[in-house]
Design a protein around this motif. Structure first.
Motif, PDB file in Angstrom:
ATOM      1  N   GLY A   4       4.136   1.315   2.721  1.00 24.19           N
ATOM      2  CA  GLY A   4       5.529   0.902   2.629  1.00 24.19           C
ATOM      3  C   GLY A   4       5.729  -0.597   2.711  1.00 24.19           C
ATOM      4  N   GLY A  46       8.198   3.041  -5.417  1.00 21.65           N
ATOM      5  CA  GLY A  46       8.099   4.206  -4.551  1.00 21.65           C
ATOM      6  C   GLY A  46       7.530   5.441  -5.200  1.00 21.65           C
ATOM      7  N   LEU A 100       3.650   6.593   3.615  1.00 21.82           N
ATOM      8  CA  LEU A 100       4.411   7.124   2.490  1.00 21.82           C
ATOM      9  C   LEU A 100       3.487   7.889   1.564  1.00 21.82           C
ATOM     10  CD1 LEU A 100       6.517   3.978   1.449  1.00 21.82           C
ATOM     11  CD2 LEU A 100       7.041   5.673   3.182  1.00 21.82           C
ATOM     12  N   ALA A 141      12.120   5.145   3.245  1.00 25.00           N
ATOM     13  CA  ALA A 141      11.523   4.338   2.169  1.00 25.00           C
ATOM     14  C   ALA A 141      12.526   4.215   1.030  1.00 25.00           C
ATOM     15  CB  ALA A 141      10.235   4.968   1.665  1.00 25.00           C
ATOM     16  N   SER A 146       9.134   0.361   3.151  1.00 28.49           N
ATOM     17  CA  SER A 146       9.440   0.973   4.442  1.00 28.49           C
ATOM     18  C   SER A 146      10.499   0.136   5.140  1.00 28.49           C
ATOM     19  CB  SER A 146       8.170   1.029   5.305  1.00 28.49           C
ATOM     20  OG  SER A 146       8.491   1.430   6.630  1.00 28.49           O
ATOM     21  N   GLU A 187      11.303  10.046   5.661  1.00 28.41           N
ATOM     22  CA  GLU A 187      10.167   9.972   6.581  1.00 28.41           C
ATOM     23  C   GLU A 187       9.776  11.400   6.971  1.00 28.41           C
ATOM     24  OE1 GLU A 187       7.581   9.722   9.621  1.00 28.41           O
ATOM     25  OE2 GLU A 187       9.603  10.256  10.274  1.00 28.41           O
TER      26      GLU A 187
END
Length: 234
Positions: A4, A46, A100, A141, A146, A187
Motif C-alpha cells: 500500500g 490498486g 493489500l 486502500a 494504504s 482492509e
C-alpha cells in the motif's frame, strides 16, 4: 501481496483492445522496472496486474480482462492516463502501510476536496454495503495507497482521508476532482471481524434482531457501530 506504499506514477503509452480484454502499455519512472520479469505482479491504481511483455528498461504491457475493466476504474482510462504503481512485496519487506491483495472490492466516488494548509482532504462516497467496514482510524486502500480513515459517516455514506504533501507528490491524488471514481479495497481483517460478528448476532438474536436494531436507531446507533473493532494502536 502489496504494502500500500505507492512507489511511483506510470503513464499509459498505448492501449490495444483484443477479444475479451484490453492491453495496457505503461511507462514507469526510471528504475521502477529494474529486474521486472514477465509474470510479475504490479499494482496499478490498486488492481493487481500481470506483466505480459517488457519494452526496454522502463516499460511493460499488461492484459486486463473485461470483468476487471468493468469493476474498476481501468476501463475509463485513455492514452496518457496515469496510475499509482507498486511492485509486489518481497518476502521480509517492511509493511509501511497495510497488506493489500490488489483485488478491488468496489469503486467509490470522490465527493469533495478540501485543502487546508499543508494537507489535502478527500471525502469519498461508498455504497452502504461497504461502509459497514470503514471506521475512523482504520485502514483502507484507495487507488492502491494504504490510507488511514480520518472520519466516517455511515448514515450519509462517506469517509475522509487526509493526505500530506509527500503522498500527493508520489501519487495521482492531486489530479482527482469531485465526481471521479476511485478503486477501493477494504482492509481484510476488519471485513472478517465485522462479518463474523454480524453472523454471530444473526444466529443468537434471531427474531429479536429487528427489535434491537430499531432500539439502536432511536439512540442514533447501529449494530455495525456497536460491533465495531478497536482502532489500530497509535
Amino acid at each position: 501481496m502489496f504494502t500500500g506504499i505507492v512507489q511511483g506514477i506510470a503513464t499509459i503509452e498505448g492501449l490495444t483492445d483484443k477479444p475479451g480484454l484490453r492491453s495496457f502499455r505503461l511507462r514507469f519512472p526510471p528504475g521502477f522496472a529494474a529486474g521486472l520479469e514477465i509474470g510479475a505482479s504490479v499494482s496499478c491504481d490498486g488492481v493487481c496486474l500481470t506483466v505480459t511483455a517488457l519494452h526496454g528498461e522502463d516499460a511493460a504491457e499488461f492484459d486486463v480482462m473485461q470483468q476487471s475493466l468493468a469493476l474498476t476504474t481501468l476501463g475509463s482510462f485513455a492514452q496518457g492516463g496515469r496510475f499509482n504503481v507498486e511492485r509486489a512485496a518481497k518476502e521480509g519487506a517492511e509493511i509501511g502501510g497495510h497488506p493489500l491483495s490488489g483485488h478491488v472490492d468496489v469503486t467509490g466516488t470522490l465527493l469533495e476536496v478540501r485543502r487546508p494548509e499543508n494537507n489535502h482532504v478527500m471525502r469519498i462516497g461508498l455504497p452502504p454495503r461497504w461502509m459497514r467496514y470503514v471506521f475512523a482510524k482504520g485502514y483502507i486502500a484507495v487507488n492502491g495507497a494504504s490510507l488511514t480513515v480520518a472520519e466516517a459517516d455511515r448514515q450519509d455514506g462517506w469517509f475522509e482521508v487526509w493526505l500530506i504533501p509527500e503522498t500527493l507528490r508520489m501519487t495521482t491524488f492531486g489530479d482527482k476532482r469531485p465526481g471521479d471514481a476511485l478503486n477501493i479495497e477494504i482492509e481484510r481483517s476488519t471485513q472478517v471481524f465485522v462479518d463474523t460478528v454480524r453472523d454471530a448476532l444473526d444466529e443468537r438474536l434471531g427474531a429479536l434482531r429487528p427489535a434491537l436494531e430499531a432500539l439502536l436507531r432511536e439512540r442514533g446507533l447501529s449494530l455495525d457501530e456497536v460491533a465495531r473493532p478497536l482502532p489500530p494502536a497509535e
